[in-house]
Design an enzyme around this catalytic site. Structure first.
Site, PDB file in Angstrom:
ATOM      1  N   SER A 145      -9.619   1.528   3.096  1.00  0.00           N
ATOM      2  CA  SER A 145      -8.855   2.349   2.178  1.00  0.00           C
ATOM      3  C   SER A 145      -7.813   1.571   1.376  1.00  0.00           C
ATOM      4  CB  SER A 145      -8.151   3.457   2.973  1.00  0.00           C
ATOM      5  OG  SER A 145      -7.237   2.876   3.893  1.00  0.00           O
TER       6      SER A 145
ATOM      7  N   SER B 219      -9.570  -0.842   7.255  1.00  0.00           N
ATOM      8  CA  SER B 219      -9.057  -0.685   5.886  1.00  0.00           C
ATOM      9  C   SER B 219      -8.356  -1.892   5.288  1.00  0.00           C
ATOM     10  CB  SER B 219      -8.108   0.507   5.817  1.00  0.00           C
ATOM     11  OG  SER B 219      -8.859   1.678   5.751  1.00  0.00           O
TER      12      SER B 219
ATOM     13  N   LYS C  11       0.844  -1.204   0.000  1.00  0.00           N
ATOM     14  CA  LYS C  11       0.000   0.000   0.000  1.00  0.00           C
ATOM     15  C   LYS C  11       0.875   1.248   0.000  1.00  0.00           C
ATOM     16  CE  LYS C  11      -3.843   1.992   2.691  1.00  0.00           C
ATOM     17  NZ  LYS C  11      -4.695   1.801   3.901  1.00  0.00           N
TER      18      LYS C  11
END
Ligand code: GLN
Length: 493
Positions: A160, A184, A85
């Site tokens: 997210s 997330s 990420k």
């Protein structure tokens, strides 16, 4: 190469035996990442050169070990492709956090989790798209366009960490890292039909993870099966002197602990959490999963989490308060982006933050500043902290009666782009099942447990006591062995 057909342990072994090579594996992952990025937008950077070079290093190490007749085992993730990420620092690559304000930033150091992955031989394929500063549940808050759900590109992948979830779901990489502040990792895993594990707060170092809510943030793992999640957690878990909140608690052998039967394990279910606001098909899948655990020999017990109903309110006070203070550092001086034509220092700060941050991040900074401000602090922030303690106590009491609590991960399957983006409250309510784990600091895992009538994945969540990742992985493993999802997304490698 089809990562859906193998575990990372088998992949590493076949690379070690020379049946395939790290180079071939990396190239197949890179090809898929490049090819599918037009339709998925899962990657913000793909590092072909870096990945190929590292793969070659691993291959030549294998060749020279063989020539020398050495039998020493290769590190656990040798040649295994992984996606990261874009809020976790990797030296030599960008870190944008899905925001324009970082410029992007090129960190001069590796996060501890990254350092450990590299030591274990993993090959970093690229950095994945996410909601700006990890704030969101749909990936619609990325400054670089949303990630698409590989099961249905008219739908969100969750957030997210949507890019990491989509990359694993689409078979671009077998495993990926994300971060979980309020769900997330677990929520996008649920919406994309993969496993998502959020470890206990303090299990994995946050050094090199860009801070959002420091008392809630934890790096987590995406994988297609529990055994791959176990292999990655094994590598990244443990005390780190760069992060004082990491605990000095022994790291068990997660892979070995996958195998024992789950007979006699007690799974707690809170009926109150299966009521209002829960999609009919999600509820049906959860009931089926509860029965599946019964069939596996688990005992189902009733538990009560009476303060869970306050969790969204508490989370959106504490997370925004911490975010407003963490994000104060982006001022146009220390990091990348700076607004032009600002005559004085204060104008420069104001313009930079106005142009550099997106609307959701600004909303959170304002909310967080408000709840911390003199005169409102006691009424909001302090009160939220007290309810946080009650939520934690609920869990401690529940875990006297059971080994894990089972809930849905998300109240609905993947929703359509635009459906909730103009209604922050509707978006925040998506996190109703996931934020409690971060508030209490306990670990949680999302496991695929069915498909909706429209063919969209549904996930269940298992929450356990502190340091119980091995139990959660074992429960996930036992379930998946007997109840595979049996379908793949439309878009896959
Ligand atoms: N969806 C939650 C939020 O918007 C969780 C985010 C996260 O875990 N990083 O804050």
């Amino acid at each position: 190469m089809d990562f859906a057909e193998t575990t990372v342990a088998d992949l590493r072994d076949s690379i070690a035996r020379g049946e395939t090579s790290a180079r071939v594996t990396a190239e197949s992952s890179l090809d898929a990442a490049e090819k599918l990025n037009d339709s998925l937008n899962a990657f913000l950077e793909i590092d072909r050169d870096g990945a190929v070079n590292r793969a070659d290093e691993i291959d030549s190490k294998i060749v020279s070990q063989k020539a020398a007749g050495e039998k020493s085992a290769l590190p656990a993730l040798s040649g295994v492709p992984i996606a990261i990420k874009d809020n976790i620092c990797v030296r030599g690559m960008q870190t944008s956090c899905g925001s324009r304000i970082l410029g992007p930033y090129h960190p001069p150091y590796n996060a501890t989790a990254i350092e450990r992955l590299l030591d274990a031989g993993a090959i970093i394929i690229g950095k994945t798209n996410c909601d700006e500063f990890a704030m969101g549940s749909s990936n619609e808050n990325s400054a670089f366009g949303p990630v698409k759900n590989p099961w249905d590109t008219s739908r969100v992948p969750g957030g997210s960490s949507g890019g990491s979830a989509a990359a694993v779901a689409a078979g671009i990489v077998p495993v990926a890292l994300g971060s979980d502040t309020g769900g997330s990792v677990r929520q996008p895993a649920s919406l994309c039909g993969v496993i998502g594990l959020k470890p206990t707060y303090g299990r994995v170092s946050r050094y090199g993870l860009v801070a959002f809510g420091s008392s809630l943030d934890q790096i987590g793992v995406f994988a297609r099966n529990a055994s791959d999640a176990a292999a990655v957690l094994q590598v990244i878990a443990g005390r780190d002197h760069h992060d004082a909140t990491t605990a000095d608690v022994a790291v068990p052998d997660y892979s070995r602990e996958l195998e024992p039967e789950i007979k006699g394990q007690r799974i707690g279910v809170s009926r109150a959490l299966l009521g209002e606001g829960l999609d009919r098909e999600v509820r049906a899948s959860i009931e089926t999963a509860i029965n599946a655990y019964r069939d596996l020999g688990a005992e189902i017990v009733d538990v009560d989490l009476p303060h869970a109903k306050y969790a969204i309110a508490v989370y959106y006070i504490i997370a925004t308060a911490e975010a407003s203070s963490n994000l104060a550092r982006y001022d146009g001086v220390r990091y990348g982006f700076r607004a032009e034509e600002a005559p004085a220092l204060r104008d420069m700060y104001r313009k930079t933050r106005d142009e550099g941050f997106g609307p959701e991040v600004k909303r959170r900074i304002m909310l967080g500043t408000y709840v911390l401000s003199a005169g409102y602090y006691d009424a909001h922030y302090l009160k939220a902290q007290k309810v946080r303690t009650l939520i934690r106590q609920d869990f401690l009491q529940a875990f006297e009666k059971c080994d894990a609590v089972l809930t849905p991960t998300s109240p609905t399957p993947a929703f359509r782009f635009g459906e909730k983006v103009d209604d922050p409250l509707a978006m925040y309510l998506n996190d109703v099942y996931t934020v409690t784990a971060n508030l209490a600091g306990v670990p949680g895992i999302s496991v695929p447990c069915g498909l909706s009538s429209e063919g969209l994945p549904i996930g269940m969540q298992l929450l356990g006591p502190y340091w119980s990742e091995a139990t959660l992985l074992r429960l996930a493993h036992a379930y998946q062995e007997k109840n595979p999802l049996g379908a793949r997304p439309k878009i896959h490698a």
